[in-house]
Design a protein around this motif. Structure first.
Motif, PDB file in Angstrom:
ATOM      1  N   UNK A 226      14.296  14.431  18.245  1.00  0.00           N
ATOM      2  CA  UNK A 226      15.308  15.314  18.997  1.00  0.00           C
ATOM      3  C   UNK A 226      16.323  14.584  19.672  1.00  0.00           C
ATOM      4  N   UNK A 227      15.892  13.426  20.435  1.00  0.00           N
ATOM      5  CA  UNK A 227      16.842  12.617  21.122  1.00  0.00           C
ATOM      6  C   UNK A 227      17.320  11.393  20.495  1.00  0.00           C
ATOM      7  N   UNK A 228      16.155  10.802  19.972  1.00  0.00           N
ATOM      8  CA  UNK A 228      16.509   9.423  19.406  1.00  0.00           C
ATOM      9  C   UNK A 228      16.945   9.784  17.923  1.00  0.00           C
ATOM     10  N   UNK A 229      17.753   8.770  17.502  1.00  0.00           N
ATOM     11  CA  UNK A 229      18.341   9.271  16.011  1.00  0.00           C
ATOM     12  C   UNK A 229      17.219   8.947  15.034  1.00  0.00           C
ATOM     13  N   UNK A 230      17.484   9.084  13.610  1.00  0.00           N
ATOM     14  CA  UNK A 230      16.870   9.190  12.730  1.00  0.00           C
ATOM     15  C   UNK A 230      16.196   7.930  12.362  1.00  0.00           C
TER      16      UNK A 230
ATOM     17  N   UNK B 140      15.357   5.374  13.991  1.00  0.00           N
ATOM     18  CA  UNK B 140      14.588   5.179  15.228  1.00  0.00           C
ATOM     19  C   UNK B 140      13.123   4.687  14.597  1.00  0.00           C
TER      20      UNK B 140
ATOM     21  N   UNK C  68      17.376   0.166  17.634  1.00  0.00           N
ATOM     22  CA  UNK C  68      17.269   0.341  16.211  1.00  0.00           C
ATOM     23  C   UNK C  68      18.866   0.822  15.696  1.00  0.00           C
TER      24      UNK C  68
ATOM     25  N   UNK D   2      21.324   3.211  13.459  1.00  0.00           N
ATOM     26  CA  UNK D   2      21.366   3.907  12.830  1.00  0.00           C
ATOM     27  C   UNK D   2      22.452   3.998  11.537  1.00  0.00           C
TER      28      UNK D   2
ATOM     29  N   UNK E 277      21.569  12.878  10.169  1.00  0.00           N
ATOM     30  CA  UNK E 277      20.555  14.086   9.896  1.00  0.00           C
ATOM     31  C   UNK E 277      21.440  15.141   9.175  1.00  0.00           C
TER      32      UNK E 277
ATOM     33  N   UNK F 237      21.122  17.487  18.843  1.00  0.00           N
ATOM     34  CA  UNK F 237      21.542  16.668  20.172  1.00  0.00           C
ATOM     35  C   UNK F 237      20.986  15.615  20.099  1.00  0.00           C
ATOM     36  N   UNK F 238      21.221  14.794  21.163  1.00  0.00           N
ATOM     37  CA  UNK F 238      20.853  13.378  21.409  1.00  0.00           C
ATOM     38  C   UNK F 238      21.943  12.462  21.342  1.00  0.00           C
ATOM     39  N   UNK F 239      23.233  12.759  21.357  1.00  0.00           N
ATOM     40  CA  UNK F 239      24.259  11.838  21.162  1.00  0.00           C
ATOM     41  C   UNK F 239      24.442  11.446  22.777  1.00  0.00           C
TER      42      UNK F 239
END
Lengths: 572, 178, 213
Positions: free
Chosen positions: A142-146, A148, A163, A165, A171, A221-223
């Motif tokens: 949810x907070x970190x990017x995919x 990660x 890491x 992205x 996503x 979210x998470x940006x």
């Protein structure tokens, strides 16, 4: 006229935890001794049944899901501990549940079916600790990017390991289409944000449209995830204060107060009367500031720009006051553990009084402009409405909950600072829509002004601005230059930081958009072992797809503003 | 223009006019994410009124804006978005990095925060502060204005010396000359 | 995440309202007439501004500056002794207390035997700095204070690392330019006089300049 309901009853008649406890096998629930709040250590197998029973049993009715977070203890056999924070609105009682899980069997059951608001918290648990949540409908980061890898709040994760992205990992939305809508044929799917003014710069909304009606939506979210909790673990207790500023940056001072109160509780010190007095006043000014920017931007989203100028004028004037106290306009860092940054300036009271006369005309102008304005009424009444019962189930707190008819306010429920010594009311409205969320903020501004006025009439208490304890507060520079002892304490405090005894504490304050809590765990070293912030807008924003589904796209823009979602706090 | 008139009085005057117009009306794209965006709102509101410098036309479309104003923390999740928006902007374009987080990551030396947006896009003016005051931001905009004038003069001098170069303005010229 | 339109409402315990009662517009409000009231507000402001009855809120920066208090946390200053040398004794407390870890100090032996150390290199990365004032709190010598100066902008990352020469630029000549610094509210008169001898930054800076420092 809105109805001003009484605060929740202070009584606990009929509240009986043992009634629930008796229904479960002996040994599956143990009470944790010495915990700051009533805490049960619960076996994982009974968690779901216990949670349902706690919610529905007429003797407990813990209906508000407040918080959920994990703690990592690498040295323990059961490495992870998951903490649930529940609150009973009818009985005004709080209960913490703790579940311990092993690393090789890192699974906890999902409570989504009991409290909907738990959804995002469980995803965060998965993201940060890698705990699998069994039964969660769509468990993903949810907070970190995919892109990660790893789980950052584990103790063995290096705080600075990043890491990258890549484009292909971004996503792709997933829609739960309503019955009868089997595919996206002849449907328009649009993406708004994250860098879109309507999404306030940091949220991403993906919606499936039928004409102009949203039939399904997904948010991401998470940006603005800035790793507040990990950063707190790498700094000492005093150094965390500037980080708390940047949680809810619209009302940074309230965050300072909430954090400092938590640490003060662990240390067993109390801020001197002058600091408490000033904290109350400045908290209320910060609340006004926050409501101003929230209402101002909501109205801008609806196209009413003039109000924004009037509202921002108030903010600018309050910036002047905060700057004279601490030297910064927005990110104030004005609290220290045990008191305030410096003594109050000599013109503090005069400035406050000037503000008290300056603010009401601006509020009145805005109300004259939009309160009865049919254009605004048509845009906001009945839009994104939610009932009180639903809102409680989603874990809402703060003005948004009070706009749905539930009078929960931490300042009344658990009075802190000077809130129990002044007379004020909790405004409650029953519309639960954008209009009532706007109105309730206007009413709260008036209540805040009234609180400030009463405190100013009482006069500034005499005495120091910070607690006189060389283990907590830096000695005054005066003493520092003239006494060897003070100098040694000064060096020790800076080099080692404040030594907070091992233990735990949870303290909450009423933030500008709900219950803002800090759960701190200390292991006796100079740094927090774990610091968790309970973000009020996190459960509120998780409701957003439900609020906008079925409405038109333009309504979704207006409804976002009214929720007062502050990205810094949402994503920490 | 060049084709029609060659290097004559008309083109030079037109260029001067173009320069004058450009440096006095930066249209910002506020890429606001965090605390700095609140201070940016303060800058456009009545107390500081950035329209006195021709920058009040806040454009949320990268195609219509001259200055990318990055206000707030950019983390790794946001980075591709920022890059894409920068790529979509038309030349000449400039970048102002507002606040500690955008400039260098600030005190977030952490697993999800970019250590300065210059990891992915070139920056013309860094404005320190956490967040900078509106005056600080306006000072940054004025510095950018001076920089644009300076770069233009250098470019003109170079082409007068008979070394016409591919016109690179904004960030690229900036990183070469600063 | 997304939910379908048809919500299956879970039964919720508690006496909370299960339906909303939205605001009802009266006939008067439906008639669009209240818009005239709003119009009056803007018209009033318009004419007041035109005829100068309202005070203008706009600050004409850079010609005019906002009246910030003497606690403003701006550009840092390294203060000087009356002989013009830096007051800092390189004790590293500011670097230790900085949450952004943006202060870099290299200590060296001071030629004067009374003073143990001094900073050979003292650098602050202004782009990392979050202007929290923790260095000022930590300093036991009043050697680092903050100024009222917020006019900062850099063209490169290298420029932003400011060294001793930039930090010791004579902001200290004007008391009005001083920002966040330790306050001495409780000290009595005698102490204050003693302190002025030792710690009057403005006088020291002027003295230093007179000495040709």
């Amino acid at each position: 006229m809105p109805t001003l309901a009484p605060p929740p009853p202070e009584t606990r008649v009929g509240y009986d935890l043992d009634a629930v406890r008796a229904k479960f096998p002996a040994g599956s629930i143990t009470t944790q001794e010495g915990a700051p709040w009533p805490t049960w250590i619960v076996r994982r197998e009974i968690l779901v049944d216990l949670a349902r029973e706690l919610r529905d049993n007429p003797a407990t009715r813990l209906d508000l899901f407040v918080d959920l977070f994990g703690v990592d203890y690498p040295d323990r056999a059961e490495r992870f501990e998951v903490v649930y924070n529940l609150y009973s609105l009818p009985f005004h009682a709080r209960l913490f549940l703790k579940v311990a899980v092993r690393e090789d069997d890192a699974v906890v059951p999902s409570l989504v079916k009991i409290w909907k608001g738990v959804d995002w918290f469980e995803r965060e648990l998965y993201d940060m600790f890698g705990l699998h949540v069994e039964g969660h409908p769509h468990l993903r980061r949810i907070l970190c990017h995919e892109g990660f890898q790893g789980h950052p709040l584990r103790k063995d994760y290096d705080a600075a390991r990043r890491w990258i992205l890549t484009e292909d990992k971004i996503y792709k939305p997933h829609f739960d289409l309503p019955d009868g809508e089997d595919d996206l044929f002849e449907r328009m799917t649009i993406n708004i944000g994250p860098s879109h003014p309507a999404m306030h710069g940091t949220f991403r909304l993906m919606a499936v449209l039928d004409g102009e009606t949203i039939i399904a939506s997904d948010i991401e979210i998470g940006y603005l995830h800035r790793c507040f909790e990990k950063m707190a673990e790498t700094h000492n207790w005093q150094q965390v204060i500037p980080y708390t500023d940047r949680l809810n940056y619209c009302s940074a001072f309230i965050n300072n107060v909430g954090y400092c109160k938590t640490v003060e509780k662990m240390l067993g010190v109390e801020a001197p009367p002058k600091a408490v007095w000033a904290r109350t006043i400045l908290s209320e000014f910060s609340r006004i500031m926050d409501h101003c920017v929230c209402n101002g931007t909501t109205l801008v989203d609806a196209g009413a720009l003039t109000n924004f100028w009037y509202m921002f004028q108030i903010r600018e004037e309050i910036y002047g006051l905060l700057e004279s106290v601490c030297g910064a306009r927005l990110t104030v860092s004005a609290c220290r553990i045990g008191g305030l940054i410096q003594n109050l300036p000599p013109d503090f009271e005069a400035r406050c009084r000037t503000l008290l006369t300056m603010i009401p005309p601006f509020i009145k102008d805005v109300e004259d402009l939009v309160d009865k304005n049919r254009i605004w009424l048509d845009r906001s009444v009945g839009i994104a409405s939610i009932t009180g019962a639903e809102a409680v189930n989603w874990g809402w707190t703060g003005p948004c909950l009070r706009a749905s008819g539930v009078a929960y306010d931490v300042r009344k429920a658990y009075p802190y600072d000077l809130y129990d010594t002044v007379e004020w009311e909790v405004p409650v409205l029953y519309g639960g829509d954008v209009y009532d969320r706007y109105r309730i903020r206007m009413l709260e501004i008036r209540q805040s002004l009234s609180i400030i006025r009463q405190l100013l009439d009482r006069g500034m208490p005499e005495g120091p601005h910070i607690v006189d304890d060389p283990h907590v507060a830096l000695p005054s520079k005066d003493a520092c230059y003239n006494q060897m002892e003070a100098m040694i304490y000064h060096f020790k405090l800076i080099m080692d930081g404040i030594q907070v005894p091992a233990g735990e504490a949870y303290t909450m304050v009423e933030g500008a958009n709900g219950e803002l809590g800090f759960y701190a765990i200390s292991d006796g070293t100079g740094k927090p072992y774990r610091l968790h912030c309970r973000p009020p807008c996190f459960p509120i924003f998780s409701t957003f797809p439900q609020l906008i589904n079925g409405g038109s796209l333009s309504d979704s823009i207006v409804s976002l503003g009214g929720l007062n979602v502050i990205a810094g706090e949402l994503e920490r | 223009m060049n084709k029609m008139f060659g290097e004559s009085w008309v083109t030079t005057t037109f260029e001067t006019l173009e320069d004058w117009a450009q440096r006095n009306s930066f249209w910002p794209f506020p890429f606001g994410t965090a605390c700095c965006a609140i201070e940016f709102m303060g800058t456009v509101s009545s107390h500081y009124d950035v329209s006195r410098f021709g920058s009040e036309v806040v454009r949320f479309s990268p195609r219509q804006s001259d200055v990318l104003l990055v206000a707030g923390t950019i983390n790794d999740k946001m980075a591709p978005v920022l890059k894409k928006i920068y790529d979509q902007m038309a030349e000449p374009r400039w970048v102002i990095s507002m606040g500690a987080c955008a400039c260098s990551g600030g005190f977030y030396r952490s697993y999800h925060v970019m250590q300065g947006i210059d990891e992915i896009i070139p920056v013309d003016v860094y404005v320190p502060g956490c967040p900078p005051t509106p005056e600080g931001l306006i000072y940054g905009i004025l510095q950018l204005k001076e920089k644009v004038v300076r770069d233009r003069k250098k470019l003109a001098a170079r082409s007068a010396q008979g070394r016409p170069e591919k016109e690179t303005t904004g960030a690229h010229a900036g990183s070469a000359t600063a | 995440m997304s939910q379908p339109i048809a919500q299956t409402t879970t039964p919720v315990a508690g006496p909370h309202p299960t339906e909303t009662r939205p605001y009802r517009q009266s006939l008067y409000e439906k008639s669009y007439l209240p818009l005239l009231g709003g119009m009056l507000v803007t018209i009033r402001h318009f004419f007041k501004n035109i005829f100068g009855l309202n005070k203008s809120y706009t600050i004409e920066y850079p010609e005019e500056r906002r009246d910030y208090s003497h606690r403003f946390r701006g550009h840092h200053i390294l203060t000087t002794r009356p002989d013009g040398s830096v007051r800092c004794v390189a004790c590293f407390l500011c670097a230790q207390n900085c949450p952004a870890e943006c202060i870099h100090i290299e200590a060296g032996e001071h030629p004067d035997v009374n003073i143990e150390k001094y900073p050979v290199v003292y650098e602050i990365d202004m782009l990392r700095c979050v202007f929290c004032g923790y260095c000022v709190d930590a300093c036991p010598e009043e050697a680092i204070i903050m100024s009222n100066n917020y006019d900062m902008a850099y063209f490169t990352r290298d420029q932003s690392i400011v060294g001793k020469s930039d930090l010791m630029k004579p902001y200290t000549f004007d008391e009005n330019l001083l920002g966040y610094r330790p306050s001495f509210p409780e000290e009595d008169v005698k102490r204050a006089q003693m302190r002025r001898g030792a710690f009057d930054l403005v006088a020291a800076a002027k003295q230093a300049q007179a000495n040709g420092g």
